[in-house]
Scaffold this motif. Structure first.
Motif, mmCIF file in Angstrom:
data_model
loop_
_atom_site.group_PDB
_atom_site.id
_atom_site.type_symbol
_atom_site.label_atom_id
_atom_site.label_comp_id
_atom_site.label_asym_id
_atom_site.label_seq_id
_atom_site.Cartn_x
_atom_site.Cartn_y
_atom_site.Cartn_z
ATOM 1 N N SER A 1 0.828 -1.203 0.000
ATOM 2 C CA SER A 1 0.000 0.000 0.000
ATOM 3 C C SER A 1 0.860 1.250 0.000
ATOM 4 C CB SER A 1 -0.903 0.027 1.229
ATOM 5 O OG SER A 1 -1.854 -0.984 1.155
ATOM 6 N N GLN A 2 0.329 2.284 -0.604
ATOM 7 C CA GLN A 2 0.947 3.596 -0.584
ATOM 8 C C GLN A 2 -0.007 4.544 0.125
ATOM 9 O OE1 GLN A 2 2.816 4.971 -4.324
ATOM 10 N NE2 GLN A 2 1.706 3.248 -5.184
ATOM 11 N N PHE A 3 0.549 5.534 0.778
ATOM 12 C CA PHE A 3 -0.272 6.514 1.472
ATOM 13 C C PHE A 3 0.187 7.905 1.098
ATOM 14 C CE2 PHE A 3 -0.610 2.676 3.907
ATOM 15 C CZ PHE A 3 -1.944 2.625 4.231
ATOM 16 N N ARG A 4 -0.766 8.790 0.925
ATOM 17 C CA ARG A 4 -0.505 10.189 0.605
ATOM 18 C C ARG A 4 -0.891 11.022 1.821
ATOM 19 N NH1 ARG A 4 -0.205 13.336 -3.887
ATOM 20 N NH2 ARG A 4 -0.587 11.625 -5.308
ATOM 21 N N VAL A 5 -0.021 11.940 2.211
ATOM 22 C CA VAL A 5 -0.312 12.848 3.316
ATOM 23 C C VAL A 5 -1.351 13.848 2.845
ATOM 24 C CG1 VAL A 5 0.622 14.629 4.829
ATOM 25 C CG2 VAL A 5 1.966 12.584 4.337
ATOM 26 N N MET A 6 -2.444 13.933 3.572
ATOM 27 C CA MET A 6 -3.528 14.847 3.204
ATOM 28 C C MET A 6 -3.467 16.143 4.007
ATOM 29 S SD MET A 6 -4.824 13.163 0.812
ATOM 30 C CE MET A 6 -6.198 14.218 0.428
ATOM 31 N N GLY A 7 -2.841 16.106 5.159
ATOM 32 C CA GLY A 7 -2.730 17.304 5.982
ATOM 33 C C GLY A 7 -2.896 16.969 7.448
ATOM 34 N N ILE B 1 -1.347 15.310 14.542
ATOM 35 C CA ILE B 1 -2.080 14.185 13.973
ATOM 36 C C ILE B 1 -2.192 14.435 12.482
ATOM 37 C CG2 ILE B 1 -4.241 12.906 13.963
ATOM 38 C CD1 ILE B 1 -4.579 13.845 16.912
ATOM 39 N N ILE B 2 -1.647 13.516 11.719
ATOM 40 C CA ILE B 2 -1.588 13.660 10.269
ATOM 41 C C ILE B 2 -2.637 12.762 9.624
ATOM 42 C CG2 ILE B 2 -0.102 13.461 8.238
ATOM 43 C CD1 ILE B 2 0.850 15.561 10.278
ATOM 44 N N SER B 3 -3.385 13.323 8.701
ATOM 45 C CA SER B 3 -4.392 12.577 7.959
ATOM 46 C C SER B 3 -3.742 11.967 6.718
ATOM 47 C CB SER B 3 -5.524 13.523 7.561
ATOM 48 O OG SER B 3 -6.451 12.877 6.748
ATOM 49 N N LEU B 4 -3.927 10.654 6.536
ATOM 50 C CA LEU B 4 -3.376 9.945 5.384
ATOM 51 C C LEU B 4 -4.495 9.370 4.534
ATOM 52 C CD1 LEU B 4 -0.568 7.866 7.146
ATOM 53 C CD2 LEU B 4 -0.302 10.023 5.943
ATOM 54 N N GLU B 5 -4.215 9.208 3.263
ATOM 55 C CA GLU B 5 -5.161 8.589 2.344
ATOM 56 C C GLU B 5 -4.442 7.439 1.645
ATOM 57 O OE1 GLU B 5 -8.017 10.390 -0.972
ATOM 58 O OE2 GLU B 5 -5.910 10.603 -1.492
#
Length: 124
Positions: free
Chosen positions: A2-8, A31-35
């Motif tokens: 899996s790959q995750f992108r930092v959303m903010g 706390i970082i939101s990932l997608e």
């Protein structure tokens, strides 16, 4: 994998909700939101890119839309001049997030592939 992108960063409300649920103080915690991002086929890459990334990568979008490759897994397929998707992505300044999306599914041969001018993607 899996790959995750930092959303903010998480919003204040979400942070408060987590504090209450965990019964602890998170005031000094980021706390970082990932997608999660899934890119297997060429046609999926543009969907995984942000609007800004799509704007900066028209050659990548065009390459992914070619009917002969769009339903194939990401690989070191070449354009007529020998360039690969990795070459096209690496040629765009400050494009690390898109390069990571592309390279995650490809093997070492994609990074070592040489275009007709003899350059690998790392030399672009």
């Amino acid at each position: 994998g899996s790959q995750f992108r930092v959303m903010g960063k998480a919003t204040f409300g979400l942070k408060k909700l987590l504090e209450e649920a965990m019964e602890c103080d998170l005031s000094n915690v980021d706390i970082i939101s990932l997608e999660e991002v899934v890119v297997v086929l060429y046609r999926e890459l543009p969907w995984a890119m942000t609007v800004e990334e799509q704007r900066r990568n028209p050659k990548v979008i065009e390459f992914c839309a070619v009917s002969s490759v769009m339903y194939e897994p990401l690989s070191s397929n070449r354009k007529e001049d020998g360039t690969t998707l990795v070459h096209l992505t690496a040629a765009v300044p400050e494009n690390e997030s898109v390069l990571q999306l592309v390279c995650c599914q490809m093997g070492d041969e994609a990074l070592a592939a040489r275009a007709d001018d003899g350059q690998t993607a790392l030399q672009v």
